[in-house]
Scaffold this active site. Structure first.
Site, short mmCIF file in Angstrom:
data_model
loop_
_atom_site.label_atom_id
_atom_site.label_comp_id
_atom_site.label_asym_id
_atom_site.label_seq_id
_atom_site.Cartn_x
_atom_site.Cartn_y
_atom_site.Cartn_z
N SER A 134 -45.65 13.81 -8.46
CA SER A 134 -45.63 15.22 -7.80
C SER A 134 -46.14 15.99 -8.95
CB SER A 134 -44.36 15.64 -7.29
OG SER A 134 -43.32 15.69 -8.31
N LYS A 158 -42.03 2.30 -16.27
CA LYS A 158 -40.87 2.92 -15.27
C LYS A 158 -41.24 3.26 -13.64
CE LYS A 158 -39.18 6.69 -13.88
NZ LYS A 158 -38.77 6.37 -12.56
N GLU A 173 -37.99 4.68 -8.94
CA GLU A 173 -36.57 4.44 -8.79
C GLU A 173 -36.54 4.10 -6.94
OE1 GLU A 173 -37.80 7.02 -9.76
OE2 GLU A 173 -36.12 8.76 -8.87
N ARG A 174 -37.43 4.64 -6.05
CA ARG A 174 -37.25 4.22 -4.75
C ARG A 174 -37.98 2.99 -4.22
NH1 ARG A 174 -38.55 10.44 -2.57
NH2 ARG A 174 -39.97 10.67 -4.24
N GLU A 212 -47.94 20.95 -0.36
CA GLU A 212 -48.35 19.49 0.19
C GLU A 212 -47.13 19.15 0.95
OE1 GLU A 212 -47.99 16.42 -2.90
OE2 GLU A 212 -49.50 15.43 -2.18
N CYS A 247 -51.94 10.34 -1.40
CA CYS A 247 -52.35 11.61 -2.25
C CYS A 247 -53.90 11.91 -1.73
CB CYS A 247 -52.34 11.46 -3.73
SG CYS A 247 -53.41 10.00 -4.18
N PHE A 288 -43.75 6.69 -5.58
CA PHE A 288 -43.04 5.88 -4.42
C PHE A 288 -44.23 5.29 -3.50
CE2 PHE A 288 -42.95 9.56 -1.92
CZ PHE A 288 -43.36 9.03 -0.62
P1 NAD Z 1 -42.22 12.26 -7.94
O1 NAD Z 1 -42.85 13.11 -9.05
O2 NAD Z 1 -41.02 12.71 -7.26
O3 NAD Z 1 -42.02 10.75 -8.69
C1 NAD Z 1 -42.77 10.36 -9.83
C2 NAD Z 1 -42.24 9.75 -10.76
O4 NAD Z 1 -41.66 10.89 -11.54
C3 NAD Z 1 -40.89 8.88 -10.61
O5 NAD Z 1 -40.93 7.58 -11.38
C4 NAD Z 1 -39.70 10.01 -10.95
O6 NAD Z 1 -38.63 8.96 -11.33
C5 NAD Z 1 -40.32 10.61 -11.78
N1 NAD Z 1 -39.79 11.92 -11.64
C6 NAD Z 1 -39.43 12.58 -10.34
N2 NAD Z 1 -39.26 13.88 -10.42
C7 NAD Z 1 -39.03 14.23 -12.03
C8 NAD Z 1 -38.79 15.38 -12.54
N3 NAD Z 1 -38.33 16.58 -12.17
N4 NAD Z 1 -38.89 15.38 -14.04
C9 NAD Z 1 -39.24 14.18 -14.43
N5 NAD Z 1 -39.68 12.96 -13.81
C10 NAD Z 1 -39.62 12.88 -12.62
O7 NAD Z 1 -43.54 11.83 -7.03
P2 NAD Z 1 -43.23 10.91 -5.58
O8 NAD Z 1 -42.48 11.64 -4.86
O9 NAD Z 1 -42.65 9.34 -5.83
O10 NAD Z 1 -44.78 10.79 -5.24
C11 NAD Z 1 -45.46 11.60 -4.36
C12 NAD Z 1 -46.31 12.57 -5.07
O11 NAD Z 1 -47.28 11.76 -5.91
C13 NAD Z 1 -47.32 13.45 -4.34
O12 NAD Z 1 -47.24 14.89 -4.71
C14 NAD Z 1 -48.52 12.73 -4.20
O13 NAD Z 1 -49.61 13.50 -4.10
C15 NAD Z 1 -48.47 12.47 -5.77
N6 NAD Z 1 -49.41 11.07 -5.90
C16 NAD Z 1 -50.56 11.61 -6.74
C17 NAD Z 1 -51.61 10.51 -6.74
C18 NAD Z 1 -52.97 10.89 -7.20
O14 NAD Z 1 -53.60 10.03 -7.88
N7 NAD Z 1 -53.25 12.16 -7.52
C19 NAD Z 1 -51.55 9.37 -6.17
C20 NAD Z 1 -50.19 9.14 -5.80
C21 NAD Z 1 -49.27 9.96 -5.35
#
Ligand code: NAD
Length: 519
Positions: free
Chosen positions: A249, A196, A199-200, A404, A304, A172
């Site tokens: 994440s 994909k 969704e947020r 984090e 991140c 997101f």
């Molecule tokens: P998230 O993992 O909740 O969601 C990311 C994607 O994964 C979404 O499309 C979601 O639908 C899907 N998803 C969520 N939970 C899932 C699960 N249990 N199983 C399968 N799919 C799932 O992440 P977020 O909250 O949207 O983003 C924040 C996180 O992303 C933070 O941890 C941040 O550090 C990380 N991030 C990392 C980078 C990088 O380049 N290292 C860049 C941006 C964000």
């Protein structure tokens, strides 16, 4: 005041009230270059984080709709993969122009759905746009290699060929930049795509794919499905999807990496982070404290590469009261209010989690020297706001250090020497980014040599490489082989094919077949 999308601007083609009996617009799917209303019965409410009003309903796409998206990408691959590289380059050249002309509209969508300030939202678009601009040089990026005369009358040539249908799953926090790390790189190499978005806040991604259509991308070259776990599982398991790019994440990244790899796919997964800033006593105080405040609290800490942990070395700790004064001056407000420095966090759940981690630090012995938990923003009392918060006297065993936080919270550790700082950082599981602030070249050199983190800044708080390089987070922050964008991105989205060929003017006739390796 833009509180809600009550009037849908022309460029927000992806939301509409059609087919929806309540007054909330729905977000569309994007299949075969068309916005498609989902037939699902399962919808996710998307709320403006500054007000918590529902602004759109995001569908959990049905199995049939997701299949349609892959079929469209598969059909498009047959011709797109054979399109001349100059044609693909032309699409990117037009695309970067269209994105640049629509930055403000994109930023408006990001601020409404994600909450960040308008100026920061424009930065989100710009950093993605730079990847598209870099893709315009595909004619040199996708070059193979040649070596004539590797044996008599024999040459070897390598080609970087596309993989097929690829997929992206995005978080997101950068609704424009991260989709743009993915599909432009894949497409320009000749692949087709299913994405994909989170969704947020899928709105910016929807606008971006529509702009790609406008730039001349043929039907089916990029498709968007929406959803949560089912859509992720669909992508991991589908036999026609050859590679997955994931950013998000740890929990989701590890899961997608393992499930996708099990099905024989290439997976690159950028995950969580805990980025440390090291403040040496010889640093330029003014510059360092300003950089620290910007990098810790900008985007409400939801980056991140946010500098969420400060290691003050020796006497540098005397600057902490000054740091607090600077952080206090930041204005917390809805992202579309002109002078806002930081907007709300993404959801009430995220806000509660941040509050819980602050409290856990206090309970474990840290001192909360700036507490942003009780902030109320006039006019936006229902928003998910957290003000800048600073915890000091934190130790590595505390939960607020290990986890984090992903909010506007800076945790401070005090250490005696540079070696102590390096050991602390290298003992942390993450390796996304780090920075040192110093005026001493030898100190900076020692740090950059000995630190085990993928992206290192020297007097640069958020050292995200531009797209001629790659995003090189390491250790616990990354799973996979090739990183995102730059040369690594091209490698990820292409397969090396090596051709060894022999052409002779006259065939030499052997009387007997040679069965031994040539010596
Ligand atoms: P998230 O993992 O909740 O969601 C990311 C994607 O994964 C979404 O499309 C979601 O639908 C899907 N998803 C969520 N939970 C899932 C699960 N249990 N199983 C399968 N799919 C799932 O992440 P977020 O909250 O949207 O983003 C924040 C996180 O992303 C933070 O941890 C941040 O550090 C990380 N991030 C990392 C980078 C990088 O380049 N290292 C860049 C941006 C964000």
């Amino acid at each position: 005041m833009l509180r809600n999308i009550s009037l849908i601007p022309k460029s927000f083609q992806h939301v509409s009230l059609r087919g929806n009996h309540c007054a909330v617009p729905t977000t569309k799917l994007f299949i075969n270059n068309k916005m498609v209303e989902s037939k699902t019965n399962d919808w996710i409410d998307l709320c403006n984080p500054a007000t918590n009003e529902v602004i759109t309903k995001v569908p959990k796409a049905t199995q049939e709709e997701m299949e349609n998206a892959v079929e469209a990408a598969k059909a498009a691959y047959k011709t797109w993969s054979k399109t001349s590289i100059l044609t693909r380059q032309q699409v990117m050249l037009r695309y970067q122009h269209i994105i640049r002309n629509n930055m403000k509209e994109l930023a408006k969508s990001i601020t409404t759905e994600q909450g960040k300030t308008m100026v920061d939202a424009e930065g989100d678009v710009l950093r993605g746009l730079q990847v598209v601009e870099h893709c315009c040089s595909v004619t040199s990026l996708q070059l193979g290699e040649t070596m004539p005369n590797i044996a008599k009358d024999m040459d070897t040539l390598s080609f970087r060929t596309p993989l097929g249908v690829c997929a992206g799953i995005t978080p997101f926090n950068f609704p424009a930049m991260i989709p743009l790390w993915m599909f432009p790189v894949a497409l320009v190499c000749g692949n087709t795509y299913v994405i994909k978005p989170s969704e947020r806040d899928p709105g910016a991604c929807m606008m971006l794919v529509d702009m790609l259509r406008e730039a001349g991308a043929p039907d089916g070259v990029v498709n968007v499905i929406h959803g949560a776990h089912d859509a992720v599982n669909f992508i991991c398991d589908h036999p026609d999807i050859k590679a997955i790019s994931f950013v998000g994440s740890d929990q989701a990244g590890q899961y997608i990496y393992e499930r996708g790899s099990r099905h024989g796919k290439r997976v690159q997964a950028n995950m969580g982070a805990k980025n440390h800033g090291v403040i040496m006593p010889d640093a330029n105080k003014e510059n360092t404290l300003n950089q620290l405040v910007g990098a810790a609290f900008g985007a409400a800490g939801q980056r991140c590469m946010a500098l969420s942990t400060a290691l003050f070395v020796g006497d540098a700790a005397n600057w902490i009261p000054d740091l607090v004064e600077r952080a206090k001056k930041l204005k917390v407000n809805a992202g579309h209010i002109a002078d806002a420095d930081l907007g709300p966090v993404i959801s009430p759940e995220a806000k509660n989690r941040i509050h819980r981690l602050i409290q856990s630090g206090i309970d474990e012995g840290a001192h909360c020297i700036l507490d942003g938990r009780n902030i109320v923003v006039p006019g936006f009392e229902k928003g998910n706001f957290v003000g800048p918060t600073i915890l000091t006297d934190v130790t590595p065993s505390m939960e607020c250090y290990r986890e984090e936080i992903f909010g506007p919270v800076l945790v401070i550790l005090k250490v005696n020497t540079l070696d102590d700082a390096i050991n602390t950082i290298n003992s942390n599981m993450y390796g996304n980014g780090t920075a040192i602030f110093t005026t001493n070249g030898a100190t900076a050199r020692k740090f950059t040599q000995e630190i085990d983190v993928g992206q290192v800044g020297v007097n640069v708080p958020i050292p995200v490489p531009l797209p001629m390089f790659s995003f090189t987070g390491s250790r616990g922050s990354f799973r996979g082989d090739a990183n995102f964008y730059g040369k690594q991105g091209i490698n990820f989205y292409t397969q090396l094919k090596t051709v060894t060929q022999m052409w002779r003017e006259q065939d030499v006739t052997h009387t007997q077949a040679a069965v031994a390796m040539p010596t």
